[in-house]
Write an enzyme that holds these catalytic residues in place. Structure first.
Site: not given
Ligand code: M6R
Length: 585
Positions: A2, A27, A74, A100-101, A464, A468, A471, A487, A580
């Site tokens: 948010c 956000r 969000w 926000n929270g 990574e 990338k 997402e 294995h 984000k």
């Protein structure tokens, strides 16, 4: 999650707030809303979807006024609906609130507000109702807001607006920063939201409660009156713009030649200080989430090899499992772009409770992580707006590399090596490389599964690269450890399975032999490394640069992820379900 922006001044607030929301959209982008002080009441407009839906709405075009608040959401409590979009109002329409929270005790608070009708499923709506209740008891808006905030348990950044134009802004755990202009004030979740208007900022601490009216007054709900300095930020307004690029992600990938030079502009004494702390600690724990965690894997390998000691990398969300091993002789190095990731902050607090020394590698100065650490090394790469972390990752790696060189007493050599690797970054981010990678993206765009393979530092890169691509393009990509293929995981390889293999001089022989093994099972092999091999169907040349290999090898993968997202019709800047900053656990 948010984004909040608030404005009080002489400008037209709707325009300022909409500009701010556009810069905060990373956000959260489920819905947005705005409340502006009008005559005689507060006017509210909300829209489901991206910020443009709000800006293009009929209600928005009719808004006028010089004071207001806005929010991009969000979703946490309650679905993505117009009713759940912020701002939320008191029942008499005199107070509007953005938040926000997460308010952990909102059910109890709501139960004690039985006389009020709630229009949303959100936790936030208790705040305007609590303020209204206090005002009905005879309190002023500011006193009622202070009491309401004091009753909230959990993490919050809140701005409440009264119809007379007074605003209060408070935070605990979630980010909130004030902007101070000429006769005007801003409050926002992140500086880029108001950076085009002022560079003078006040970082609020936890439990700070600011009243913005004719002037600015700040107190702390736990300690009483406080003085907070006004700092001047160095980012320029353009760094938060897309410029000629279609997406922030591409802009931020392309910027890395330049951002790495700013990362290199470190005070050498801070790097040396970190190297000394690594040396002196009995054990070192690197902690982070997501992409920043992948930088920690590289850091672990570099530090443990050079400092010859016990170095661990731990995901922030798993930190409590190792917290009992942390003590005053442990150095905890927390890595984060935003400095606001809830899991990482919680890990830091656990480490501090165990009396460990906490040092941060962080991009955002003034962030909670910065303030809660003994000291910080800044990645200095400017605002990263794209949800997928790109330039912050290479900057985090660069700081790891510099520290590794400093551990050997060769910081100057480290700076030279990194500086020369920047020329390769330039080539790897060039338009010609992007075009070359488009061919590969065309081949991979319809694949259901892709595997990335590597060992040692190249395994961190494989992880990574997988994150990338996943997402932003939503293709399933899994990183496989080259040495583990036999294995079990080689069973996944069949005719046409795409495998992206990362290798370097340090492991060329073994990794290329793995590349041949998967090729022999029909895999379509993409090689990323210093030289071509007959195992490869497609080759991406990345020069050998020793410790800098992870910085260079990830760049074509960032470009590939971007191309795949675009070819598959996805928005790389706003991947579904993501935001984000993950400021909730
Ligand atoms: O702000 P932080 O670096 O602490 O964020 C950590 C992760 O949330 C972040 O890296 C996330 O994984 C990104 N979406 C990766 O691109």
């Amino acid at each position: 999650m948010c984004g909040i922006i608030a404005y009080s001044g002489r400008k037209e607030a709707p325009e300022v707030l909409l500009n701010g929301l556009r810069r905060l959209e990373y956000r959260g982008y489920d819905s947005s809303g705005i409340a502006v002080v009008g005559n005689p009441s507060i006017k509210v407009v909300k829209a489901v979807g991206k910020v443009d839906a709000l800006g293009n709405s009929q209600g928005f075009s009719g808004l006028r006024g010089n004071t207001g608040i806005a929010h991009t959401r969000w979703a946490t409590h309650g679905g993505v609906t117009q009713e759940n979009a912020h701002p939320h109002m008191s029942s008499d329409g005199a107070v509007a609130v953005v938040h926000n929270g997460i308010i952990e005790n909102f059910r109890e608070l709501k139960a004690a507000l039985k006389e009020y009708v709630f229009y949303s499923e959100t936790d936030t709506e208790v705040i305007p109702k609590l303020i209204e209740q206090g005002m009905r008891e005879g309190k002023t808006f500011v006193d009622a807001a202070r009491d309401a905030v004091a009753r909230i348990e959990g993490r919050y950044a809140v701005v409440a607006l009264h119809k007379d134009g007074t605003m209060v802004a408070a935070r605990n755990g979630s980010p909130l920063v004030l902007g101070v202009g000429d006769g005007e004030y801003f409050a926002a979740s992140d500086i880029p939201a108001f950076m085009q208007y002022t560079k003078r900022v006040v970082y609020l601490g936890d439990y700070d409660f600011a009243v913005i009216g004719k002037g600015l007054h700040i107190e702390n709900l736990q300690t009483g009156p406080v003085t907070r300095d006004v700092s001047t930020i160095e980012w320029d307004a353009q760094s938060a713009e897309k410029g000629v690029f279609e997406h922030y992600m591409l802009k931020e990938i392309a910027e890395q030649y330049e951002t790495l030079s700013r990362t290199l502009e470190q005070d050498p004494s801070v790097i040396t200080r970190l190297a000394t702390d690594v040396r002196n600690a009995e054990s070192v724990v690197l902690v982070a989430a997501g992409t920043a965690y992948h930088a920690c894997i590289s850091g672990r390998l570099l530090f443990s090899r050079i400092a010859d000691k016990n170095v661990a990398s731990v995901r922030s969300s798993e930190f409590e499992n190792v917290a009992h091993l942390i003590d005053a002789d442990t150095l905890v190095l927390a890595v984060s772009q935003s400095g606001e990731t809830a899991d990482t902050l919680e890990a830091v607090r656990m480490a501090k409770d165990a009396e460990a020394k906490v040092v941060a590698i962080v991009n955002v100065a003034g962030s909670t992580l910065h303030r809660e650490s003994s000291y910080a090394l800044f990645t200095n790469c400017g605002p990263e707006i794209g949800v997928a972390s790109t330039k912050a990752y290479t900057a985090q790696l660069a700081l790891m590399v510099l520290t590794a060189y400093a551990l050997e007493g060769k910081l100057d050599e480290g700076r030279r090596v990194l500086d020369s690797a920047r020329n390769d970054v330039y080539n790897l981010t060039a338009v010609s490389t992007r075009e070359h990678l488009k061919e590969l993206a065309e081949t991979l765009k319809s694949m259901e599964h892709v595997f990335t393979i590597g060992r040692q530092l190249e395994y961190a890169t494989a992880k990574e690269a997988a994150l990338k691509i996943k997402e932003v393009s939503y293709i399933h990509v899994e990183a496989l450890q080259a040495g583990e293929l036999k294995h079990g995981t080689i069973a996944l390889i069949e005719k046409g399975t795409p495998c992206i293999v990362f290798f370097s001089a340090a492991n060329k022989r073994e990794t290329l032999s793995n590349a041949h093994e998967v090729r022999a099972r029909g895999a379509y092999v993409v090689g990323v490394g210093p030289e071509k091999d007959e195992a490869f169907d497609y080759f991406i040349k990345v020069p050998e640069t020793g410790l800098c290999n992870p910085i260079l090898q990830i760049i074509p993968m960032q470009v590939l992820a971007y191309q795949l997202a675009v070819l598959r019709g996805k928005d790389p800047d706003r991947p579904r379900n993501l935001a984000k900053s993950v400021t909730v656990k």
